[in-house]
Design an enzyme around this catalytic site. Structure first.
Site, PDB file in Angstrom:
ATOM      1  N   GLY A  83      45.652  41.049  42.088  1.00 43.28           N
ATOM      2  CA  GLY A  83      45.584  39.596  41.997  1.00 43.28           C
ATOM      3  C   GLY A  83      45.027  39.093  40.677  1.00 43.28           C
ATOM      4  CB  THR A 132      49.865  40.535  49.387  1.00 41.21           C
ATOM      5  OG1 THR A 132      48.672  40.690  48.673  1.00 41.21           O
ATOM      6  CG2 THR A 132      50.210  39.058  49.480  1.00 41.21           C
ATOM      7  NE  ARG A 166      39.936  40.326  44.138  1.00 39.48           N
ATOM      8  CZ  ARG A 166      41.185  40.376  44.543  1.00 39.48           C
ATOM      9  NH1 ARG A 166      41.479  40.126  45.793  1.00 39.48           N
ATOM     10  NH2 ARG A 166      42.161  40.690  43.722  1.00 39.48           N
ATOM     11  CB  THR A 174      52.673  41.855  46.438  1.00 39.74           C
ATOM     12  OG1 THR A 174      51.808  42.825  47.048  1.00 39.74           O
ATOM     13  CG2 THR A 174      53.868  42.580  45.857  1.00 39.74           C
ATOM     14  N   GLY A 175      50.219  42.634  44.570  1.00 41.02           N
ATOM     15  CA  GLY A 175      49.631  43.533  43.578  1.00 41.02           C
ATOM     16  C   GLY A 175      48.256  43.070  43.155  1.00 41.02           C
ATOM     17  N   GLY A 189      41.537  36.753  45.330  1.00 39.45           N
ATOM     18  CA  GLY A 189      42.630  37.135  44.426  1.00 39.45           C
ATOM     19  C   GLY A 189      43.642  36.014  44.256  1.00 39.45           C
ATOM     20  CG  ASP A 190      47.673  37.280  43.815  1.00 39.09           C
ATOM     21  OD1 ASP A 190      46.879  38.108  44.319  1.00 39.09           O
ATOM     22  OD2 ASP A 190      48.903  37.357  43.969  1.00 39.09           O
TER      23      ASP A 190
HETATM   24  N1  GLY Z   1      47.323  40.406  45.750  1.00 36.52           N
HETATM   25  C1  GLY Z   1      46.239  40.339  46.622  1.00 36.52           C
HETATM   26  C2  GLY Z   1      44.923  40.358  45.972  1.00 36.52           C
HETATM   27  O1  GLY Z   1      44.808  40.742  44.821  1.00 36.52           O
HETATM   28  O2  GLY Z   1      43.969  39.983  46.620  1.00 36.52           O
END
Ligand code: GLY
Length: 318
Positions: free
Chosen positions: A234, A180, A208, A231-232, A210-211
């Protein structure tokens, strides 16, 4: 010189000088604090955005142009072209943007389009919606003139094939496998905007998300307060609506640094996972003060301020 005029002259000189000091002080306070910060070692991307801000370009345009550097970089295996695919071998991208007016746009699980942050901006500005997903987002991109591109490079295909031999899903995110790019830009009009873009976790399940494209989780801006990006892993950011939390903590009077620390500690204190994982936030308030914090060591971010683009190491819980 008559006594009355003399006194008047003295008085007006004094008044003018105090006025000019006040004006100078006022002007000094009013020097626009242009600043751009972005997650990980995204040096060129942050530099591009910072230079645009210095020229007076608005924060959203600078942020979208800045993150495009990484979207187009085939060597970045976690964003855009060259991003790692899902476990079926398809590269799917997520992105969002938010501006100083509180408008936002987002795209999820998009295939074959490189500049998804720009696409998220187009969703915000050219459709009645905030989010577009999958094929619908891709069709919208094509109708807007975006080029169709196979996002799977030879290198990411090779890596995926190697992964298929073991099929172990271990979402390790850190300095060696960073995910990210999130960016916050404070422009000359003292407006904050941001962008966030990713290919998500390598070898994720098909579908899937994420955040990163979720407003409030991957990115949140409130132009009265400031902005934050995550970041990280999600899944862990989503559980606490992390970026929104950071901005709300700043609204309650915390500095960007204190807000990032509190939001990270919230994740750690409610964690039920046995495995180690990384989450980091970066934040900026309306004064242009910045902060960042992460769970694991190894997180760095870029900070463009007063013409200098510096990499900054973040403190962490562990
Ligand atoms: N932070 C990006 C994800 O988890 O997709």
């Amino acid at each position: 010189m008559k006594r009355r005029n003399f006194i008047f002259d003295i008085f007006s000189v004094g008044l003018m000088s105090s006025l000019s000091t006040k004006l100078k002080a006022k002007n000094f306070n009013f020097i626009p604090k242009v600043r751009s910060i972005s997650t990980w070692k995204t040096k060129e991307a942050n530099h591009r955005a910072g230079l645009m801000l210095d020229k007076g370009i608005d924060g959203l345009t600078a942020a979208v142009a800045g993150v495009a550097v990484e979207e187009e970089n085939p060597k970045n295996s976690t964003v855009g072209y060259g991003g790692a695919p899902d476990r079926t071998g398809k590269v799917t991208l997520d992105a969002c943007v938010m501006n100083h007016l509180g408008d936002c746009g987002s795209v999820l699980a998009v295939e074959n389009i490189v500049n998804v942050a720009s696409l998220a901006r187009d969703v915000m500005e050219k459709t009645p919606h905030v989010m577009l997903a999958g094929k619908g987002a891709e069709n919208f991109a094509i109708s807007e003139g975006y080029k169709e591109t196979n996002l799977l490079t030879e290198k990411s295909k090779e890596d995926w094939k190697k992964w298929l031999e073991s099929e172990k899903y271990r979402p390790i995110i850190n300095i060696e496998n960073h995910d990210t790019i999130g960016m916050l830009c404070l422009d000359k009009n003292n407006n904050i905007s941001g962008a966030c873009t990713t290919s998500g976790l390598a070898y994720k399940m098909r579908g899937r998300v994420g955040d990163s494209p979720i407003i409030g989780s991957g990115l949140f801006i409130d132009n009265n307060v400031g902005g934050a990006v995550a970041t990280g892993l999600g899944e862990e950011v989503l559980k606490t609506v992390g970026s929104f939390l950071v901005v709300e903590l700043m609204r309650q009077g915390r500095s960007p640094q204190e807000a990032c620390e509190a939001a990270i500690k919230r994740i750690v204190s409610s964690n039920t996972q046995e495995n180690k994982f990384q989450v980091a936030y970066i934040a900026m308030n309306k004064n242009g003060d910045v902060g960042s914090y992460s769970i694991e060591p190894g997180f760095t971010y870029m900070d463009y301020f007063r013409g200098q683009n510096k990499e900054k190491i973040t403190e962490s819980v562990f």
